[in-house]
Design an enzyme around this catalytic site. Structure first.
Site, PDB file in Angstrom:
ATOM      1  CD1 TRP A  71      -3.006   1.387   0.759  1.00 44.98           C
ATOM      2  CD2 TRP A  71      -1.518   2.407   2.009  1.00 44.98           C
ATOM      3  NE1 TRP A  71      -3.433   2.556   1.063  1.00 44.98           N
ATOM      4  CE2 TRP A  71      -2.744   3.105   1.766  1.00 44.98           C
ATOM      5  CE3 TRP A  71      -0.540   3.023   2.661  1.00 44.98           C
ATOM      6  CZ2 TRP A  71      -2.747   4.512   2.251  1.00 44.98           C
ATOM      7  CZ3 TRP A  71      -0.434   4.228   3.239  1.00 44.98           C
ATOM      8  CH2 TRP A  71      -1.682   4.813   3.014  1.00 44.98           C
ATOM      9  CG  HIS A  72       3.204   2.631   3.191  1.00 43.63           C
ATOM     10  ND1 HIS A  72       2.431   1.426   4.007  1.00 43.63           N
ATOM     11  CD2 HIS A  72       3.260   3.681   4.130  1.00 43.63           C
ATOM     12  CE1 HIS A  72       2.224   2.043   5.113  1.00 43.63           C
ATOM     13  NE2 HIS A  72       2.523   3.557   5.226  1.00 43.63           N
ATOM     14  N   GLY A  73       3.948   1.541  -1.446  1.00 41.32           N
ATOM     15  CA  GLY A  73       4.327   2.217  -2.489  1.00 41.32           C
ATOM     16  C   GLY A  73       4.735   1.345  -3.429  1.00 41.32           C
TER      17      GLY A  73
END
Lengths: 474, 529
Positions: free
Chosen positions: A318-320
């Site tokens: 989700w973060h990247g």
């Protein structure tokens, strides 16, 4: 548009709030929605259409889903399509080029060309909001028949670019009925100021040290540690500062958004850390991934480990779109599996002080190493940085760069460290019965200090005009 | 109960004070947002263009509180122990210097270009002196902050060493003006990267002495003796380059210093490119009185109290010089007080800022103006800056000369009267259809002012289709150089299609014609092609 921009402070806010409070109450939500779309369009003049399409599709899908009774194939089918559409848009805009890059690396002959796709601002946040709504409706919550109210839930400007991610049910009532008092409005302004000061005065300043450390080809041990510490402070004050501003703006509108941070760096365990850091994201994964998989109420430790690893893999993703984020997520997954399967969060309360302190230090170190992974642009650089922290890269212990940066930024670093712990809360408890406290001298002095710092922060904004938030890139 | 009320009211008051601050800032800067948004509403600008312009306006100097922001920021930075802020650095002795370093090494390229120039001048028997200007970090460095030592003195060291080994004459002023901390505190401004006029005067003494040595002549340096100059000082008057970035509360302010000669002077001053010209005493010509009368920390550059700052080409003529020597100085802003002082020594001082001069190559200008000496002055804070690694055009000009050996007289006139008759234009086109790539040499034997009292006249190269002035020469009517007046005009090779170039003479200075009438005698124009 960013909260820490002159356009937001001097143009958007005065125009928005003036008209908001002049308009009759029944028109305020429409104005809020229009302003939110304008706010988003300011930074994303093209992708505002994506946002509008997301609102319309999720609105339509939820209503259609509701036409089918629970546990029916039709309801499930529409639910799956809605989820796929939301996740699909996230995959295309955020992960497509990462997938292409990985495939090309694994299969050198593949030669798939990169796509020219820019990442829409806040897509991870508003998509998760939308998914949360779809899942809640699927589970039996009533769908919203007024598209503007749903639009407001997804696109409200205080939260659209970086959360906090809230469940629709948490704000549904507030969308239809909320009250703004002088006190709540003032609370909102104060909260906004605090967040603004955190971002401008601490995060933006220690960022210089972190950026320097992470771009150095050869870095001394102490400078590596200083850089890691400063990045830990930068990301905390950046994101918690943003959350404060979002919550403050919400209060000014009569909304009570949930807290997103609770002094995460005082955590005794990693489990506790994730109850204090980006609380809304953790809650989202808990409610919509972990619990549906069985959570911790499973029969075997293996299944528990699997559940945790899935959650943390997804959290990292989700973060990247980078392996560093994925490994960062896996790192936490592994540690949390260890803690959960060994009952550390419960047992630590019974440990002797040295052991408890030791584990707390270990927790902080793990968090710090995690931030090194998080900040690095690739795994090779991350590993090199970590090696440098322990002098394993053939690097010196200290150098003049460390002397300069530690001396130059000492006030900001110490302020950041002090403000990372609930010192003022602790002082407030201790001083509650004193004369100064009863007369509010101390508290009002604190508020006045925030105002003075706010003015300084605005002047900093004038000097340094572009101040993106770290979590805006997610 | 009373506590809750007090708490609420304290918080409410402060919160609303914050709101008033925002509203005040919004109201005083409303125009910055309204202008582009108005155009967006009327359809003149697209949405994305308008919002970019709003952001750009807010970050520009048009923001009313920009200056105050710099001041407050500087104070806050200082109070929180910062030494490097907004690209300015506070040295241990309280002076400011650059806070960033270049990442590229342009020194080899710079040395190569200077050596090319040195060889070119040697080929023409023109003495050349490379002057290494002093730097704000002393050679015996006791002022740099740990971890911030930049390489600028080493850039200068490398340049001086390489040129010396090549056999170029070098004068390293750092040995005299920035050896110790006391030197830089005496000879540099606190908040600016430049030396002060006291330093420039002493530098002038060394330069004239060295110029005499390498040319085999003795130049009288007496007119640069300190007791012959009056020192003026206005305390706490201005902020320099670095000071403007951090405000007056970060490292203090500077006093404005300027020196004027106690003896009589008569000097003419011309910036051909800007059509600027004046004649008078040193004070009249050089000192910008508006800077000695106005104090503005952020919007005036008081270092330029001596006129002529960073003009691409500046031509000075001294009526009272003790010699007949012409010096060409190639320098940037470090030459500002220096060229004024040297104009009291030499009969002609031309200064070119190599970054900005584009009328011709520097090699061409050297050939046209035939100086008796060329000085190149470089300061260590700019020496590695790519913008200062200039091509002097030596090789190209040598090649051009070898190709363009033919000379044709395109005009020869014993007398040109402008205007010939009353009521006519006060300018005359003396050459038309000038050929691109050619150089035209204008020679005039005499200029007589028949009517009126103009002290200067203009010769102008004009492109007529776009009515664009290509180059200009202003002749001081009372001053003949080498027995006459001469100028060169180079016709651009790559002008617009259908361009038509003409050479015009004026009855006075362009734009200041009044009722003058001027007679030009012995006029010739020779085309070199």
């Amino acid at each position: 548009m960013l909260f820490t921009s002159l356009e937001f402070l001097l143009l958007f806010c005065p125009a928005f709030f003036l008209l908001y409070f002049i308009l009759p109450i029944k028109l305020r939500n429409y104005w809020l929605l229009l302003a939110s779309l304008f706010f988003y369009a300011w930074g994303e003049p093209v992708y505002v259409l994506l946002l509008i399409i997301s609102i319309v599709i999720n609105y339509a899908m939820a209503l259609r889903m509701e036409e089918f009774p629970k546990e029916t194939a039709g309801r499930k089918c529409i639910f799956i399509v809605a989820i796929l559409l939301n996740v699909g848009s996230l995959v295309i805009f955020k992960y497509l080029n990462f997938v292409i890059k990985t495939v090309n690396r694994v299969i050198p002959t593949a030669g798939i060309p990169f796509q020219k796709i820019a990442l829409p601002l806040g897509i991870s946040f508003f998509t998760f909001q939308a998914i949360s709504y779809i899942i809640d409706v699927y589970r039996g919550e009533q769908a919203q028949r007024n598209i503007s109210r749903l639009g407001l839930y997804i696109a409200m400007f205080p939260r659209i670019t970086a959360g906090p991610i809230v469940r629709y049910s948490a704000v549904a009532d507030q969308i239809t009925e909320r009250k703004v008092t002088v006190s709540s409005f003032s609370d909102g302004i104060m909260r906004f100021m605090i967040g603004f000061n955190k971002k401008m005065l601490i995060s933006n300043t220690v960022m210089d040290v972190a950026d320097k450390a992470f771009q150095m080809k050869e870095i001394s041990v102490l400078m590596a540690w200083l850089g890691a510490l400063c990045y830990a402070l930068q990301i905390y004050f950046d994101f918690s500062g943003y959350s404060d501003m979002a919550i403050g703006l919400g209060k000014m509108l009569g909304f009570n958004f949930p807290e997103n941070f609770d002094y995460p760096y005082i955590s005794k365990t990693i489990t506790e850390f994730w109850r204090r850091w980006h609380i809304s994201l953790g809650s989202w994964f808990r409610d919509y991934v972990y619990f549906p998989m069985g959570g911790s109420r499973v029969k075997t430790k293996r299944r528990l480990a699997l559940n945790l690893m899935v959650v943390w893999l997804l959290t990292g993703i989700w973060h990247g779109a980078n392996w560093t984020f994925i490994f960062w997520g896996i790192l936490y997954g592994v540690v949390l599996i260890f803690e959960k399967t060994n009952g550390i969060p419960q047992k630590i309360k019974q440990w002797k002080k040295p052991a408890a302190i030791g584990y707390r230090i270990l927790t902080l170190l793990l968090i710090l190493f995690g931030w090194v992974l998080f900040r690095s642009t690739g795994m090779t650089k991350a590993l090199m940085y970590l090696k440098s922290m322990f002098g394993l890269a053939g690097n010196a212990f200290a150098d003049e760069t460390f002397v300069f940066y530690s001396r130059e930024y000492i006030v900001y670093i110490l302020t950041g460290v002090v403000c990372s712990v609930p010192l003022f809360r602790w002082l407030k408890e201790r001083c509650r019965k004193t004369e100064l406290f009863r007369k509010n001298t101390v508290i009002n002095t604190g508020y006045l200090l925030q105002l003075v710092l706010f003015i300084v922060s605005i002047t900093m904004l004038v000097m340094n005009t572009h101040n993106p938030f770290i979590y805006n890139q997610f | 109960m009373q506590n809750k009320t007090n708490r609420n009211s304290g918080k409410v008051i402060i919160a609303f004070a914050a709101m008033i601050v925002i509203l005040f800032l919004a109201a005083t800067n409303g125009q910055l947002a309204w202008e582009p948004l108005e155009k967006m509403i009327s359809g003149e600008k697209a949405f994305d263009t308008a919002i970019k312009e709003v952001a750009s306006n807010y970050s520009s100097d048009r923001l009313k509180q920009k200056d105050d922001s710099i001041t407050i920021n500087g104070l806050f930075a200082r109070l929180t122990g910062r030494r490097v802020y907004n690209n300015a650095m506070l040295l241990k002795n309280g002076m400011l210097t650059y806070g960033v370093n270049e990442t590229e090494d342009n020194i080899p390229a710079s040395i190569e270009r200077i050596i090319t120039l040195s060889d070119f001048l040697q080929g023409k028997n023109i003495p050349f002196l490379y002057v290494q200007a002093p730097y704000k970090i002393p050679l015996e460095d006791t002022v740099s902050v740990t971890g911030t030592q930049f390489d600028r003195n080493s850039y200068a060291d490398r340049t001086v060493t390489a040129l010396t080994e090549h056999g170029t004459n070098v004068l390293d002023l750092r040995q005299y003006l920035s050896r110790t901390q006391e030197d830089i505190e005496r000879y540099f401004y606190r908040t600016d990267h430049h030396w002060n006029p006291d330093a420039a005067l002493i530098a002038g003494q060394y330069i004239v002495s060295e110029a005499g040595r390498i040319s085999g002549e003795r130049f009288d340096t007496a007119c640069l003796d300190e007791e012959k100059w009056e020192r003026h000082k206005l305390p706490n008057w201005w902020l320099g380059t670095h000071g403007k970035r951090v405000g007056p509360l970060f490292a203090g302010t500077d006093s404005l210093i300027w020196l004027t000669p106690k003896y009589d002077t008569k000097i003419s001053y011309s910036v051909p490119g800007a059509n600027a010209w004046s004649k008078g005493s040193f004070d009249d010509v050089f000192i910008q009185n508006d800077l000695t009368e106005q104090k503005d920390y952020y919007h005036l550059n008081h270092f330029t109290v001596y006129r002529g700052s960073e003009a691409p080409l500046l031509q000075l003529k001294n009526y009272g010089a003790a010699n007949d020597k012409k010096v060409l100085i190639l320098a940037e802003s470090f030459s500002i007080p220096l060229k004024a002082y040297l104009s009291t020594v030499f009969t002609e001082v031309d200064t070119i800022d190599p970054r900005q001069y584009t009328t011709s190559s520097i090699a061409e200008y050297i050939d046209w103006c035939s100086p008796d000496m060329v000085l190149l002055i470089c300061n260590p804070s700019q020496i590695n800056n790519k913008a200062f690694v200039v091509d002097y055009g030596c090789d190209d000009y040598t090649a051009w000369q070898q190709e363009h050996t033919r000379m044709t007289t395109v005009l020869e006139a014993e007398t040109i009267l402008i205007p010939e008759n009353e009521g006519e234009l006060r300018l005359k086109t003396i050459c038309e259809n000038m050929m691109p790539g050619s150089v035209y040499h204008l020679e005039i034997r005499d200029i007589d002012v028949v009517k009126g009292d103009t002290e200067a006249v203009t010769a102008l190269l004009l492109e007529t289709t776009k009515k664009k002035a290509i180059s200009r020469m202003t002749f001081d009517v009372d001053y003949k150089s080498d027995g006459g007046y001469h100028a060169e005009f180079k016709i651009p090779q790559d002008g617009p299609e259908g361009a038509n170039y003409v050479l015009q003479l004026y009855a006075g200075r362009q734009g200041h014609l009044d009722d003058y009438s001027v007679k030009y005698s012995g006029v010739s124009v020779i085309e070199q092609y």
